[in-house]
Write a protein that holds these residues in place. Structure first.
Motif, PDB file in Angstrom:
ATOM      1  N   MET A  38      31.963  20.290  32.258  1.00 42.62           N
ATOM      2  CA  MET A  38      32.879  19.936  33.346  1.00 42.62           C
ATOM      3  C   MET A  38      33.370  21.189  34.050  1.00 42.62           C
ATOM      4  N   ALA A  39      33.393  21.159  35.389  1.00 40.01           N
ATOM      5  CA  ALA A  39      33.884  22.293  36.174  1.00 40.01           C
ATOM      6  C   ALA A  39      35.405  22.212  36.287  1.00 40.01           C
ATOM      7  N   TYR A  40      36.064  23.346  36.095  1.00 37.35           N
ATOM      8  CA  TYR A  40      37.523  23.386  36.183  1.00 37.35           C
ATOM      9  C   TYR A  40      38.005  24.142  37.419  1.00 37.35           C
ATOM     10  N   ILE A  41      37.065  24.768  38.129  1.00 40.06           N
ATOM     11  CA  ILE A  41      37.389  25.455  39.380  1.00 40.06           C
ATOM     12  C   ILE A  41      36.451  24.940  40.460  1.00 40.06           C
ATOM     13  N   SER A  42      37.020  24.422  41.529  1.00 44.36           N
ATOM     14  CA  SER A  42      36.231  23.888  42.632  1.00 44.36           C
ATOM     15  C   SER A  42      36.236  24.879  43.794  1.00 44.36           C
ATOM     16  N   VAL A  43      35.080  25.055  44.424  1.00 45.60           N
ATOM     17  CA  VAL A  43      34.957  25.963  45.565  1.00 45.60           C
ATOM     18  C   VAL A  43      34.784  25.151  46.840  1.00 45.60           C
ATOM     19  N   LYS A  44      35.710  25.327  47.777  1.00 46.06           N
ATOM     20  CA  LYS A  44      35.610  24.673  49.079  1.00 46.06           C
ATOM     21  C   LYS A  44      34.794  25.587  49.992  1.00 46.06           C
ATOM     22  N   LYS A  45      33.527  25.256  50.134  1.00 47.38           N
ATOM     23  CA  LYS A  45      32.618  26.142  50.866  1.00 47.38           C
ATOM     24  C   LYS A  45      33.030  26.331  52.323  1.00 47.38           C
ATOM     25  N   ALA A  46      33.656  25.316  52.910  1.00 43.70           N
ATOM     26  CA  ALA A  46      34.070  25.424  54.308  1.00 43.70           C
ATOM     27  C   ALA A  46      35.179  26.457  54.481  1.00 43.70           C
ATOM     28  N   ASN A  47      35.964  26.685  53.419  1.00 50.85           N
ATOM     29  CA  ASN A  47      37.068  27.644  53.502  1.00 50.85           C
ATOM     30  C   ASN A  47      36.619  29.078  53.247  1.00 50.85           C
ATOM     31  N   CYS A  48      35.526  29.241  52.510  1.00 52.47           N
ATOM     32  CA  CYS A  48      35.087  30.576  52.095  1.00 52.47           C
ATOM     33  C   CYS A  48      34.630  31.391  53.307  1.00 52.47           C
ATOM     34  N   LYS A  49      35.168  32.605  53.438  1.00 52.84           N
ATOM     35  CA  LYS A  49      34.841  33.500  54.561  1.00 52.84           C
ATOM     36  C   LYS A  49      34.032  34.717  54.104  1.00 52.84           C
ATOM     37  N   ASN A  50      33.444  34.615  52.922  1.00 51.30           N
ATOM     38  CA  ASN A  50      32.580  35.674  52.410  1.00 51.30           C
ATOM     39  C   ASN A  50      33.283  37.036  52.344  1.00 51.30           C
ATOM     40  N   CYS A  51      34.495  37.042  51.838  1.00 52.09           N
ATOM     41  CA  CYS A  51      35.228  38.300  51.722  1.00 52.09           C
ATOM     42  C   CYS A  51      34.915  39.035  50.421  1.00 52.09           C
ATOM     43  N   TYR A  52      34.265  38.346  49.494  1.00 54.00           N
ATOM     44  CA  TYR A  52      33.828  38.924  48.217  1.00 54.00           C
ATOM     45  C   TYR A  52      34.959  39.295  47.266  1.00 54.00           C
ATOM     46  N   LYS A  53      36.176  38.920  47.591  1.00 54.80           N
ATOM     47  CA  LYS A  53      37.292  39.293  46.712  1.00 54.80           C
ATOM     48  C   LYS A  53      37.132  38.706  45.318  1.00 54.80           C
ATOM     49  N   CYS A  54      36.689  37.462  45.256  1.00 55.49           N
ATOM     50  CA  CYS A  54      36.550  36.820  43.949  1.00 55.49           C
ATOM     51  C   CYS A  54      35.514  37.544  43.097  1.00 55.49           C
ATOM     52  N   LEU A  55      34.446  38.015  43.720  1.00 52.87           N
ATOM     53  CA  LEU A  55      33.425  38.751  42.980  1.00 52.87           C
ATOM     54  C   LEU A  55      33.978  40.070  42.458  1.00 52.87           C
ATOM     55  N   LYS A  56      34.768  40.733  43.286  1.00 48.93           N
ATOM     56  CA  LYS A  56      35.309  42.039  42.912  1.00 48.93           C
ATOM     57  C   LYS A  56      36.339  41.935  41.792  1.00 48.93           C
ATOM     58  N   PHE A  57      37.111  40.852  41.788  1.00 51.61           N
ATOM     59  CA  PHE A  57      38.219  40.743  40.838  1.00 51.61           C
ATOM     60  C   PHE A  57      37.881  39.937  39.585  1.00 51.61           C
ATOM     61  N   CYS A  58      36.662  39.431  39.481  1.00 55.89           N
ATOM     62  CA  CYS A  58      36.274  38.687  38.287  1.00 55.89           C
ATOM     63  C   CYS A  58      35.904  39.675  37.187  1.00 55.89           C
ATOM     64  N   ASP A  59      36.728  39.747  36.160  1.00 55.69           N
ATOM     65  CA  ASP A  59      36.526  40.736  35.093  1.00 55.69           C
ATOM     66  C   ASP A  59      35.276  40.469  34.266  1.00 55.69           C
ATOM     67  N   VAL A  60      34.860  39.219  34.180  1.00 53.35           N
ATOM     68  CA  VAL A  60      33.680  38.895  33.360  1.00 53.35           C
ATOM     69  C   VAL A  60      32.451  38.596  34.222  1.00 53.35           C
ATOM     70  N   LYS A  61      32.580  38.819  35.525  1.00 58.37           N
ATOM     71  CA  LYS A  61      31.453  38.654  36.451  1.00 58.37           C
ATOM     72  C   LYS A  61      30.821  37.269  36.331  1.00 58.37           C
ATOM     73  N   SER A  62      31.656  36.269  36.397  1.00 57.17           N
ATOM     74  CA  SER A  62      31.170  34.891  36.257  1.00 57.17           C
ATOM     75  C   SER A  62      31.094  34.164  37.591  1.00 57.17           C
ATOM     76  N   ILE A  63      30.987  34.936  38.679  1.00 57.90           N
ATOM     77  CA  ILE A  63      30.869  34.347  40.011  1.00 57.90           C
ATOM     78  C   ILE A  63      29.580  34.842  40.653  1.00 57.90           C
ATOM     79  N   SER A  64      28.806  33.939  41.196  1.00 62.53           N
ATOM     80  CA  SER A  64      27.560  34.305  41.867  1.00 62.53           C
ATOM     81  C   SER A  64      27.681  34.073  43.369  1.00 62.53           C
ATOM     82  N   TYR A  65      26.918  34.832  44.112  1.00 66.62           N
ATOM     83  CA  TYR A  65      26.900  34.674  45.571  1.00 66.62           C
ATOM     84  C   TYR A  65      25.440  34.677  46.003  1.00 66.62           C
TER      85      TYR A  65
END
Length: 304
Positions: A1-28
């Motif tokens: 089950m997913a506990y974090i939902s990503v609203k693709k329409a809101n994402c502006k490709n700023c990459y902040k989530c990638l930079k601040f994820c300590d365990v690198k669990s975000i893909s782009y």
């Protein structure tokens, strides 16, 4: 089950989530941000740093609301002690508001924390574990099991305060009693989903604020009868070194059984410590070779 939902329409490709994820669990990939569930430890950093609010917590409150509206269902709120820091001088009104929402009883999760501390003290007295890592933070527990499996034997075989509290409530009020954790922690949602025998649901502080607003319950106005929860020393758990303070508080004889005690807060700090400990060079152990470590993924404790 997913506990974090990503609203693709809101994402502006700023990459902040990638930079601040300590365990690198975000893909782009292909202009799409995705949370890699198998690698995620549900620390919530990606949600907090996203300027576009493109990520949200997946936690449908409809089940909890249905219990609150059903007079045949006994529902008890296990209120995280951090509510005192979040709601300040309105904390007593918050307790009254929870009753007004339909909860049959409101108690502090600290009641369960007190029992958890007693179990930690027992482990220290037995002295069979040279290194005891606290298991109160589900994010840290996931971090260890996913990234530092070598240290799993050092994890205290003790449940978290909310699971301990839930078991106490169900033993007292009946197994069919619904226990709902009210607090700030995203990873508690998964923890409770994984242990339905101990607790049943979660309402975050942010969600609670929305539900109160929807029901026209304001904490700005004095409640008809403000209800203060009885003090429990274990409510110090959310603050840095809170667990250590509670362990010392329960040490009637003042004995730490030869354990050096330390606190590590913040996911990056915890990861650095676990890396050193996992290296096995012994440099992190105390003078007696025994170590009790409080681990908390939140930098300033669970008070945000």
């Amino acid at each position: 089950m997913a506990y974090i939902s990503v609203k693709k329409a809101n994402c502006k490709n700023c990459y902040k989530c990638l930079k601040f994820c300590d365990v690198k669990s975000i893909s782009y990939i292909d202009d799409r941000v995705e949370v890699i569930e198998d690698q995620c430890v549900l620390c919530g950093h990606c949600i907090n740093v996203c300027p576009q609010k493109a990520k949200t917590v997946v936690n449908d409150p409809s089940r909890v609301l249905s219990w609150l509206s059903d007079p045949k269902v006994r529902t008890v709120a296990s209120l995280a002690p951090s509510y005192a820091g979040v709601y300040g001088d309105k904390r007593d009104r918050l307790v009254a508001a929870l009753y007004k929402m339909g909860f049959d009883r409101v108690e502090e999760t600290a009641v369960g924390a007190r029992e958890v501390t007693a179990q930690y003290r027992m482990l220290m007295k037995q002295g069979d574990m040279p290194c005891i890592l606290t298991t109160c933070c589900p994010t840290v527990n996931m971090l260890i099991t996913k990234y530092y499996p070598k240290l799993i034997p050092a994890m205290a075989p003790v449940v978290s305060p909310v699971l301990a509290h839930g078991r106490m409530i169900k033993a007292r009020d009946g197994a069919d009693t619904r226990v709902v954790f009210v607090g700030p922690c995203l990873s508690k949602i998964k923890e409770i989903d994984d242990h339905p025998e101990s607790a049943d649901g979660v309402i975050s502080f942010r969600m609670l604020d929305k539900l109160l607003e929807q029901r026209g319950i304001s904490l700005e106005d004095p409640a008809e009868s403000e209800k203060e929860l009885p003090p429990v020393f274990s409510r110090v758990y959310p603050i840095p070194e809170g667990i250590l303070r509670d362990v010392r508080h329960q040490a009637v004889d003042g004995d730490d059984y030869g354990y050096q005690m330390m606190s590590v807060c913040g996911l990056q700090n915890v990861m650095s410590f676990l890396q050193e400990l996992s290296a096995g060079d012994g440099s992190s152990l105390g003078k007696e070779g025994k170590l009790f470590v409080e681990l908390n993924s939140c930098e300033g404790g669970c008070v945000n």
